[in-house]
Motif scaffolding. Sequence first.
Motif, mmCIF file in Angstrom:
data_model
loop_
_atom_site.group_PDB
_atom_site.id
_atom_site.type_symbol
_atom_site.label_atom_id
_atom_site.label_comp_id
_atom_site.label_asym_id
_atom_site.label_seq_id
_atom_site.Cartn_x
_atom_site.Cartn_y
_atom_site.Cartn_z
ATOM 1 N N THR A 127 0.856 -1.009 0.012
ATOM 2 C CA THR A 127 -0.056 -0.033 0.022
ATOM 3 C C THR A 127 0.831 1.272 -0.006
ATOM 4 O OG1 THR A 127 -1.746 -1.226 1.388
ATOM 5 C CG2 THR A 127 -1.843 1.242 1.187
ATOM 6 N N ASP A 128 0.710 2.191 -0.918
ATOM 7 C CA ASP A 128 1.637 3.204 -1.240
ATOM 8 C C ASP A 128 3.289 2.858 -1.220
ATOM 9 O OD1 ASP A 128 -0.554 4.640 -1.430
ATOM 10 O OD2 ASP A 128 -0.391 5.358 0.826
ATOM 11 N N GLY A 129 3.560 1.601 -1.494
ATOM 12 C CA GLY A 129 4.881 1.405 -1.707
ATOM 13 C C GLY A 129 5.091 0.501 -0.265
ATOM 14 N N VAL A 130 4.551 0.309 0.526
ATOM 15 C CA VAL A 130 4.766 -0.139 1.870
ATOM 16 C C VAL A 130 4.038 -1.522 2.167
ATOM 17 C CG1 VAL A 130 4.945 0.034 4.437
ATOM 18 C CG2 VAL A 130 5.107 2.074 2.758
ATOM 19 N N GLU A 131 4.659 -2.669 2.224
ATOM 20 C CA GLU A 131 4.195 -3.992 2.415
ATOM 21 C C GLU A 131 3.424 -4.073 3.839
ATOM 22 O OE1 GLU A 131 5.243 -8.622 1.728
ATOM 23 O OE2 GLU A 131 6.815 -7.455 2.105
ATOM 24 N N GLY A 132 2.130 -4.275 3.688
ATOM 25 C CA GLY A 132 1.394 -4.534 4.990
ATOM 26 C C GLY A 132 0.859 -3.192 5.549
ATOM 27 N N LEU A 133 1.079 -2.178 4.922
ATOM 28 C CA LEU A 133 0.498 -1.070 5.553
ATOM 29 C C LEU A 133 -0.752 -1.011 5.976
ATOM 30 C CD1 LEU A 133 1.535 1.840 6.487
ATOM 31 C CD2 LEU A 133 0.615 2.463 4.156
ATOM 32 N N THR A 134 -1.613 -1.514 5.211
ATOM 33 C CA THR A 134 -3.304 -1.668 5.668
ATOM 34 C C THR A 134 -3.239 -2.087 6.553
ATOM 35 O OG1 THR A 134 -3.530 -0.904 3.224
ATOM 36 C CG2 THR A 134 -5.176 -1.895 4.750
ATOM 37 N N TYR A 135 -2.783 -3.424 6.930
ATOM 38 C CA TYR A 135 -3.221 -4.427 7.709
ATOM 39 C C TYR A 135 -2.605 -4.652 9.171
ATOM 40 C CZ TYR A 135 -4.726 -6.062 3.369
ATOM 41 O OH TYR A 135 -5.446 -6.099 1.971
ATOM 42 N N VAL A 136 -1.458 -3.786 9.530
ATOM 43 C CA VAL A 136 -0.620 -4.353 10.699
ATOM 44 C C VAL A 136 -1.097 -3.147 11.754
ATOM 45 C CG1 VAL A 136 1.175 -5.555 9.624
ATOM 46 C CG2 VAL A 136 1.389 -2.850 10.259
ATOM 47 N N TRP A 137 -0.821 -3.578 13.193
ATOM 48 C CA TRP A 137 -1.148 -2.818 14.219
ATOM 49 C C TRP A 137 -0.193 -2.763 15.268
ATOM 50 C CZ3 TRP A 137 -6.246 -0.247 14.304
ATOM 51 C CH2 TRP A 137 -6.933 -0.693 13.249
ATOM 52 N N THR A 138 -0.198 -1.532 15.909
ATOM 53 C CA THR A 138 0.678 -1.374 17.376
ATOM 54 C C THR A 138 -0.376 -1.213 18.319
ATOM 55 O OG1 THR A 138 0.764 0.784 17.261
ATOM 56 C CG2 THR A 138 2.379 -0.079 15.837
ATOM 57 N N PRO A 139 0.323 -1.491 19.607
ATOM 58 C CA PRO A 139 -0.908 -1.374 20.863
ATOM 59 C C PRO A 139 -1.269 0.171 20.821
ATOM 60 C CG PRO A 139 1.191 -2.317 21.308
ATOM 61 C CD PRO A 139 1.450 -2.050 20.105
ATOM 62 N N GLY A 140 -0.438 1.043 20.587
ATOM 63 C CA GLY A 140 -1.018 2.574 20.406
ATOM 64 C C GLY A 140 -2.000 2.542 19.624
ATOM 65 N N GLN A 141 -2.035 1.983 18.514
ATOM 66 C CA GLN A 141 -3.221 2.179 17.311
ATOM 67 C C GLN A 141 -4.365 1.710 18.033
ATOM 68 O OE1 GLN A 141 -0.974 0.472 14.116
ATOM 69 N NE2 GLN A 141 -0.600 2.716 13.187
ATOM 70 N N LEU A 142 -4.283 0.547 18.683
ATOM 71 C CA LEU A 142 -5.466 -0.051 19.220
ATOM 72 C C LEU A 142 -6.028 0.727 20.370
ATOM 73 C CD1 LEU A 142 -4.455 -3.998 19.895
ATOM 74 C CD2 LEU A 142 -5.792 -2.852 17.924
ATOM 75 N N LEU A 143 -5.300 1.659 21.105
ATOM 76 C CA LEU A 143 -5.639 2.304 22.166
ATOM 77 C C LEU A 143 -6.246 3.666 21.483
ATOM 78 C CD1 LEU A 143 -5.686 2.869 24.997
ATOM 79 C CD2 LEU A 143 -3.575 4.175 24.835
ATOM 80 N N ASP A 144 -5.886 4.010 20.278
ATOM 81 C CA ASP A 144 -6.727 5.214 19.732
ATOM 82 C C ASP A 144 -8.066 4.792 19.179
ATOM 83 O OD1 ASP A 144 -4.329 6.804 20.232
ATOM 84 O OD2 ASP A 144 -3.477 6.254 18.302
#
Length: 589
Positions: free
Chosen positions: A322-339
């Motif tokens: 996605t936009d030249g970055v593999e897996g950009l759409t699909y992966v998560w960090t704990p901070g993103q889950l919190l948001d």
Amino acid sequence: MNRLASSLSPYLQQHAANPVDWREWSEETLAEAKALDKPLFISVGYAACHWCHVMAHESFEDAEIAALVNEFTVPVKVDREERPDVDAVYMQATIAIAGQGGWPMTVFAAPDGTPFFAGTYFPREHFARLVNAVGTAWATQRSDLMEQGKAVVQACATGGPVLADVSDSCPIDGPCPAGAPIEAGVLDAAAEQVARAFDRAHGGFGGAPKFPTAPVLDFLLRQHARTGEAASLMVVERTAEAMARGGIYDQLGGGYARYSVDAAWVVPHFEKMLYDNALLLDLHTRLDGPLHRRVAGEVARFIVDGLGTAEGGFASAFDADTDGVEGLTYVWTPGQLLDVLGEDAEWAARLFEVTQQGTFEHGASVLQLLADPDDEARYARVRDRLRLARDARPQPGRDDKVVAAWNALAVTALTEYARVHGQEWADRAAERAATLLHELHTVDGRLRRVSRDGTAGAAAGVLEDYGATAVAYLARHRATGEAVWLDRAKVLVDVIDARFATGDGGFHDTADDAEALVSRPSDPTDGPTPSGWALAARAYAEYAETTGDPYYRDAAYRALAVAEPVLTQHPRFAGGLGVAAEVMRGHLF
């Protein structure tokens, strides 16, 4: 602007603005190379291929590299999904020359198509040296290159699998013996051999990278249905569950990625292919339990809603990047889950295996679901919120071309899913796609390989297109009782018989009136999908079972009996043949 802008293929269109003066593969292109007295540079890939994108960015978008390519070669871009015949010929040559194959495939060949050097991905500086070396060798050592090319073609022509001679027991002009073409003991021994290669720790077969290998799982499931063999069922169930709970499965949106880069199904190579999802939908449909029922429904919805086209077919794939970055759409960090989730974030992180260290790159994690949630309602709410948040992210590109064989696999799987689970929406989708194959992809009684936006491409259908589509039409006939689907299946099996049969029971992958390449491929072994040979044999067998016509029963018998050594010696890569053999024994589902 090069010569790819008007191409039907999204992959070729991705390269339309390259400074490389790309041509499409055609007889005219080969004639041009001959007139210019330059070798061909044949670059083969597909739209969802991550390393194809990398080589494009590093080399094909670079003006300096492009100038070298244009000076010394006639460059040709090939979409392997649109021209599997060209891909098969040069993949065989690449393996013969380099010892391994893959995409992007990089081939240098004489103007008549004879390959003399091949490899896969090359970094920019290496590729620049390679093009210079090819230019020098073509000018000063051409006879050596041609001798090398002839040796490669000869090696490929004689390097096929060992086949059986059944001319005495089952002559082309006479009836075959009663009974099944492959004895039950042979099928059972093949299943046992496959089971011995099973990865008991993680499911599946082999180490990293690990692929779903759906055809052989299908064979094991049918062998279990015939014998009750517990080991075969265990292999299938444990592999299917491990995949469904791992990162190779999209835990939010449904659908499988093409493979896992590790042995434990944690991190996928993120492209999603129609063919994998069609075959795995069929697998989960025929397994018992709430997990398989849920995953089958989600995969079916992904195929219909995520890959559905306006014309009623199914698109080929979603990109890994996605936009030249593999897996950009699909992966998560704990901070993103919190948001996104607030107070539910910690619970979701435990459920989906999202850690501070991460399972992917830069501390991000691929979602897994290693255990069922302890609160189904909370799980559903969390999943919906995460999916909505993910939908707002940049999304991977979609390859919208409709491939006949892969759509046919989806028709068969959706038809069976609808039958088992009573889902009329899935049956309607299968009917629309099957109708599209007949009305758009069939021209003067012959199949076209691809279409896009309602326009059929020029590329001729190959054996897998005919075999898979005939099987799909027979599935529609069983589901609807409509004779028209049986009639349409007969047209296709008769084309297989007239145009693809070798005369000794086997098949070529291309028709006898197709474009002549440096060799004519014929391969009974599976890739990620069943081989064209296996699909053709299955189509014969199912048509014979439906109609009682002994001609097609004998044709199926010969095709499987000839290929029995392949199943015996390489059962992990001949699951499609095993499926066809089990179909002949009455195990249609």
